[in-house]
Design a protein around this motif. Structure first.
Motif, PDB file in Angstrom:
ATOM      1  N   PHE A 122       0.803  -1.219   0.000  1.00  5.14           N
ATOM      2  CA  PHE A 122       0.000   0.000   0.000  1.00  5.14           C
ATOM      3  C   PHE A 122       0.840   1.274   0.000  1.00  5.14           C
ATOM      4  O   PHE A 122       0.695   2.127  -0.853  1.00  5.14           O
ATOM      5  CB  PHE A 122      -0.963  -0.007   1.197  1.00  5.14           C
ATOM      6  CG  PHE A 122      -1.702   1.294   1.369  1.00  5.14           C
ATOM      7  CD1 PHE A 122      -2.340   1.883   0.295  1.00  5.14           C
ATOM      8  CD2 PHE A 122      -1.762   1.932   2.592  1.00  5.14           C
ATOM      9  CE1 PHE A 122      -3.021   3.087   0.428  1.00  5.14           C
ATOM     10  CE2 PHE A 122      -2.435   3.136   2.735  1.00  5.14           C
ATOM     11  CZ  PHE A 122      -3.057   3.715   1.649  1.00  5.14           C
ATOM     12  N   ARG A 170       2.174  -5.615  -9.211  1.00  3.42           N
ATOM     13  CA  ARG A 170       1.795  -5.065  -7.914  1.00  3.42           C
ATOM     14  C   ARG A 170       0.347  -4.577  -7.944  1.00  3.42           C
ATOM     15  O   ARG A 170      -0.061  -3.887  -8.862  1.00  3.42           O
ATOM     16  CB  ARG A 170       2.683  -3.883  -7.549  1.00  3.42           C
ATOM     17  CG  ARG A 170       2.302  -3.255  -6.209  1.00  3.42           C
ATOM     18  CD  ARG A 170       2.149  -1.757  -6.301  1.00  3.42           C
ATOM     19  NE  ARG A 170       1.768  -1.157  -5.031  1.00  3.42           N
ATOM     20  CZ  ARG A 170       1.888   0.124  -4.740  1.00  3.42           C
ATOM     21  NH1 ARG A 170       2.424   0.937  -5.614  1.00  3.42           N
ATOM     22  NH2 ARG A 170       1.464   0.607  -3.598  1.00  3.42           N
ATOM     23  N   PHE A 171      -0.369  -4.949  -6.898  1.00  2.00           N
ATOM     24  CA  PHE A 171      -1.743  -4.522  -6.699  1.00  2.00           C
ATOM     25  C   PHE A 171      -1.777  -3.584  -5.502  1.00  2.00           C
ATOM     26  O   PHE A 171      -1.143  -3.847  -4.480  1.00  2.00           O
ATOM     27  CB  PHE A 171      -2.639  -5.728  -6.412  1.00  2.00           C
ATOM     28  CG  PHE A 171      -2.683  -6.697  -7.551  1.00  2.00           C
ATOM     29  CD1 PHE A 171      -3.687  -6.621  -8.496  1.00  2.00           C
ATOM     30  CD2 PHE A 171      -1.697  -7.665  -7.697  1.00  2.00           C
ATOM     31  CE1 PHE A 171      -3.719  -7.499  -9.567  1.00  2.00           C
ATOM     32  CE2 PHE A 171      -1.722  -8.545  -8.763  1.00  2.00           C
ATOM     33  CZ  PHE A 171      -2.734  -8.464  -9.710  1.00  2.00           C
ATOM     34  N   GLU A 172      -2.546  -2.505  -5.644  1.00  2.00           N
ATOM     35  CA  GLU A 172      -2.753  -1.602  -4.508  1.00  2.00           C
ATOM     36  C   GLU A 172      -4.236  -1.348  -4.370  1.00  2.00           C
ATOM     37  O   GLU A 172      -4.867  -0.847  -5.299  1.00  2.00           O
ATOM     38  CB  GLU A 172      -1.994  -0.289  -4.705  1.00  2.00           C
ATOM     39  CG  GLU A 172      -2.132   0.659  -3.526  1.00  2.00           C
ATOM     40  CD  GLU A 172      -3.367   1.543  -3.601  1.00  2.00           C
ATOM     41  OE1 GLU A 172      -4.093   1.645  -2.587  1.00  2.00           O
ATOM     42  OE2 GLU A 172      -3.624   2.112  -4.676  1.00  2.00           O
ATOM     43  N   SER A 173      -4.767  -1.758  -3.267  1.00  2.00           N
ATOM     44  CA  SER A 173      -6.172  -1.467  -2.968  1.00  2.00           C
ATOM     45  C   SER A 173      -6.261  -1.169  -1.481  1.00  2.00           C
ATOM     46  O   SER A 173      -7.044  -1.771  -0.750  1.00  2.00           O
ATOM     47  CB  SER A 173      -7.064  -2.639  -3.378  1.00  2.00           C
ATOM     48  OG  SER A 173      -8.387  -2.185  -3.533  1.00  2.00           O
ATOM     49  N   ALA A 174      -5.391  -0.240  -1.042  1.00  2.00           N
ATOM     50  CA  ALA A 174      -5.288   0.139   0.363  1.00  2.00           C
ATOM     51  C   ALA A 174      -5.084  -1.136   1.197  1.00  2.00           C
ATOM     52  O   ALA A 174      -4.244  -1.964   0.833  1.00  2.00           O
ATOM     53  CB  ALA A 174      -6.507   0.947   0.785  1.00  2.00           C
ATOM     54  N   VAL A 229      -6.616  -8.575  -3.069  1.00  2.00           N
ATOM     55  CA  VAL A 229      -6.818  -8.437  -4.511  1.00  2.00           C
ATOM     56  C   VAL A 229      -5.767  -9.255  -5.273  1.00  2.00           C
ATOM     57  O   VAL A 229      -6.073  -9.898  -6.285  1.00  2.00           O
ATOM     58  CB  VAL A 229      -6.785  -6.954  -4.923  1.00  2.00           C
ATOM     59  CG1 VAL A 229      -6.847  -6.811  -6.434  1.00  2.00           C
ATOM     60  CG2 VAL A 229      -7.945  -6.190  -4.279  1.00  2.00           C
ATOM     61  N   ALA A 288      -5.697   6.446   1.853  1.00  2.00           N
ATOM     62  CA  ALA A 288      -6.680   5.462   1.385  1.00  2.00           C
ATOM     63  C   ALA A 288      -8.091   6.029   1.395  1.00  2.00           C
ATOM     64  O   ALA A 288      -9.012   5.406   0.863  1.00  2.00           O
ATOM     65  CB  ALA A 288      -6.626   4.202   2.232  1.00  2.00           C
ATOM     66  N   SER A 332     -16.662  -3.256  -4.689  1.00  2.00           N
ATOM     67  CA  SER A 332     -16.216  -1.878  -4.497  1.00  2.00           C
ATOM     68  C   SER A 332     -17.407  -1.032  -4.047  1.00  2.00           C
ATOM     69  O   SER A 332     -18.555  -1.373  -4.306  1.00  2.00           O
ATOM     70  CB  SER A 332     -15.666  -1.281  -5.796  1.00  2.00           C
ATOM     71  OG  SER A 332     -14.509  -1.954  -6.214  1.00  2.00           O
ATOM     72  N   GLY A 385     -10.435  -2.579   2.141  1.00  2.00           N
ATOM     73  CA  GLY A 385      -9.630  -1.376   1.939  1.00  2.00           C
ATOM     74  C   GLY A 385     -10.414  -0.134   2.310  1.00  2.00           C
ATOM     75  O   GLY A 385     -11.589  -0.019   1.979  1.00  2.00           O
ATOM     76  N   GLY A 386      -9.747   0.795   2.988  1.00  2.00           N
ATOM     77  CA  GLY A 386     -10.386   2.043   3.396  1.00  2.00           C
ATOM     78  C   GLY A 386     -11.550   1.756   4.315  1.00  2.00           C
ATOM     79  O   GLY A 386     -11.477   0.882   5.185  1.00  2.00           O
ATOM     80  N   ALA A 427     -14.367   0.511   0.905  1.00  2.00           N
ATOM     81  CA  ALA A 427     -14.617   0.923  -0.480  1.00  2.00           C
ATOM     82  C   ALA A 427     -14.129  -0.154  -1.435  1.00  2.00           C
ATOM     83  O   ALA A 427     -14.541  -0.207  -2.588  1.00  2.00           O
ATOM     84  CB  ALA A 427     -13.930   2.245  -0.789  1.00  2.00           C
ATOM     85  N   SER A 428     -13.209  -0.984  -0.963  1.00  2.00           N
ATOM     86  CA  SER A 428     -12.823  -2.152  -1.752  1.00  2.00           C
ATOM     87  C   SER A 428     -12.717  -3.339  -0.814  1.00  2.00           C
ATOM     88  O   SER A 428     -12.364  -3.180   0.357  1.00  2.00           O
ATOM     89  CB  SER A 428     -11.496  -1.925  -2.480  1.00  2.00           C
ATOM     90  OG  SER A 428     -10.441  -1.745  -1.575  1.00  2.00           O
TER      91      SER A 428
END
Lengths: 388, 388
Positions: free
Chosen positions: A52, A79-83, A89, A129, A243, A373-374, A377-378
């Protein structure tokens, strides 16, 4: 469509290691997973990696090829970023990759270095995030956001701080013998209620800590496991993702997390199971209220019924559905990018009978992991099943 | 396995828009793609989104659900970060998702806001795509890294600054009529040679600019296109991805980019074509030398032969293989996270005869897009084909 089996897992201890780099942490976890699986590094066809805040915490973006190098593999790395759901993910995409015949062997994992920023620095870094224009500039941070959600829950369904305290007490109790955990200390309801307030109604012990750590899993196809004689009794049989709108102000409810419901429904349908068949769950308890929202959105409890579950002993280790036997984010710790894979590692260990807390659920064959995430939100949901 | 068709595309103008946010830019691009495709927003099943420096440039991570909201869709949203190859990786995963039957309609795109950081700030932010411990701390930045690669190339194969200058001249020439482009001004070889040095042997006109912008594509399955009567003559028929070690010091050669070769070989095999069948290419010319390394690694020229290609007119609009008819990163601009999808949009437009430069390749039916991260530590290659 092939099954997706957990062939090996690796996990650093979660804790405060400000002198260790993210790459160092991930190398340890990846080594554990690859050596545990007994696969040849040349057989690993892809790395799916979650992180993250590397850009902020370490001035290090573009971590996927770097982490492939640290794992000693030469393969496409993503690389995956979803907080806080970053490695959840990554797991989802890895599962799809194997199912679809793209790969037989995938390394999936995540890492986060946070404590070098200090508590205030890490809290600020975590805030990216949320919605920068409409939340952060207005002074929102995540303790504040989850406090709003807790207050909305209390207003809509009832419940109180003591209900939440039982969640923290349960998760600390579960972590006592978990060698990966950041906090292996028992706490009491009084400790939680008397802790310094963070954002009303949440106090210090309602929040997960700031943590450094990494986790990694080698996932393989059925055919590869059979051919190589790999003992891999636990499979990921269901995956789902959802999401929601970013800002709390744009949501219809603050006391529900519909993205988790969407993800769970997809994962249940995918695995062909329902919530009643789940015997053990790891859910994203970044704050105590988050565990309540999760167990309701995942279909384990009706809306309004989750708040009393820990207090009534329904989600404790001797309850009908033990939740966060690992200690959860609350006590095991929450190195953001590592959490999604860590949840699955703990769950697989519980289901296969190897976990210090496996004796709590001797008959469980189905487990669920929920990574968010957050303010959700995800989110991703995975269903795990153990075979013979 | 279904084909993957380009149903609609959207593209902001690339340029300096420091007053616009990333979300605003992406909303414009996503609108263009969705309305261009004529698909119902409710039919979009996933967003795959690339962004590189949102955490640093806008204090905004966790952009995938935010961008889904800006696009007016409710669907699982996933952010990919692979430095300057971020949306190339997103396209690859979107292609796989449709092929594997996970989705019939996917929105894929990327955005970057950079110029608000200023040139020095953006250059520093870009540097987090290199190895923080072993490159950045030693004073490396990307102009310096590509200068090392250029010097190594000159040492190994020959060539000079004037060869490189012809690449810059060509790409500016190609951008003259491209309304999306940041620079629509012709430059001369003398301009390039006399420009201020940035890092020897590279000067200011050997480098792409700092750019704000966004791009988006609606990809659909054959079945969806046929059922909905969507006119989508261009397909993505091949995808490939490669990774390399992060730090230049750890590479075997500085004058080659093997990750691009790996990605290209995979993409060619996937599409069932070879480099000789490619009639037009968009390659990642973040610096003039990068175009040389790309056209060699992709199999269009032997190692050591690419350096003279622009000067000899082989890659100009009237050459045997026009490269970067859009103007490339050099003249069209390089809003990092938006570049991978932008390349594919330009290429699809060229192949379908709608581009201002389509007349340069009236007979081309196969195109190739090459997107690279860092010093090509990560890369994606896509093959596009136009049908009737």
């Amino acid at each position: 469509m092939t099954g997706v089996r957990i062939a090996g897992t690796g996990h650093t201890r979660f804790g405060q290691f400000p002198e260790r780099t993210g790459r160092d942490l991930f190398a340890e976890a990846a080594d554990g997973a690859i050596e545990g699986a007994g696969v040849d590094r040349g057989d690993v066809e892809a790395l799916f990696y979650g992180n993250f805040m590397g850009e902020v915490a370490e001035d290090q973006g573009h971590q996927a090829p770097l982490m492939a190098e640290m794992a000693g593999i030469r393969a496409p790395a993503t690389r995956f970023e979803s907080a806080c759901a970053s490695s959840g993910v990554a797991v989802r995409e890895a599962v799809k990759d194997i199912r679809n015949g793209e790969s037989d062997v995938v390394l999936v994992g995540g890492a986060e270095r946070m404590t070098n920023l200090g508590t205030a620095g890490a809290t600020k870094a975590l805030s990216i995030a949320a919605d920068e224009l409409f939340e952060i500039r207005a002074g929102m941070n995540f303790p504040g956001a989850y406090a709003l959600m807790a207050q909305a829950y209390f207003d809509e369904y009832g419940g109180d701080r003591e209900d939440l305290a039982h969640i923290a007490v349960k998760n600390h109790e579960n972590a006592l013998e978990n060698e990966s955990a950041q906090y292996r200390t028992a706490i009491s309801v009084e400790d939680v209620l008397e802790a310094p307030p963070v954002a009303e109604p949440l106090g210090l012990y309602d929040a997960c800590p700031i943590t450094d750590g990494a986790s990694a899993i080698v996932l393989v196809s059925d055919a590869y496991a059979d051919r190589e004689g790999i003992d891999a009794p636990v499979s990921i049989s269901g995956t789902g993702q959802g999401s929601d709108r970013m800002a709390l102000a744009d949501r219809e409810y603050l006391a529900r997390t519909p993205a988790a419901t969407v993800a769970a429904e997809e994962a249940y349908a995918d695995a062909g199971v329902g919530p009643d068949e789940v015997g053990v769950a790891e859910v994203h308890d970044c704050f105590t209220i988050a565990e309540v929202l999760a167990i309701e959105s995942l279909g384990f409890f009706e809306h309004g019924e989750g708040i009393g579950a820990a207090r009534a002993g329904e989600t404790t280790r001797d309850g009908r559905l033990p939740v966060n036997l690992s200690g959860g984010l609350k006590a095991k710790g929450h190195p953001v990018g590592a959490t999604g894979t860590s949840q699955i590692i703990e769950l697989a260990s519980v289901l296969s009978g190897d976990h210090v807390n496996s004796d709590a659920v001797p008959d469980a064959t189905v487990g669920l992991a929920h990574n968010a995430g957050g303010t959700v939100a995800s989110t991703t949901v995975h269903v795990l099943e153990v075979g013979e």
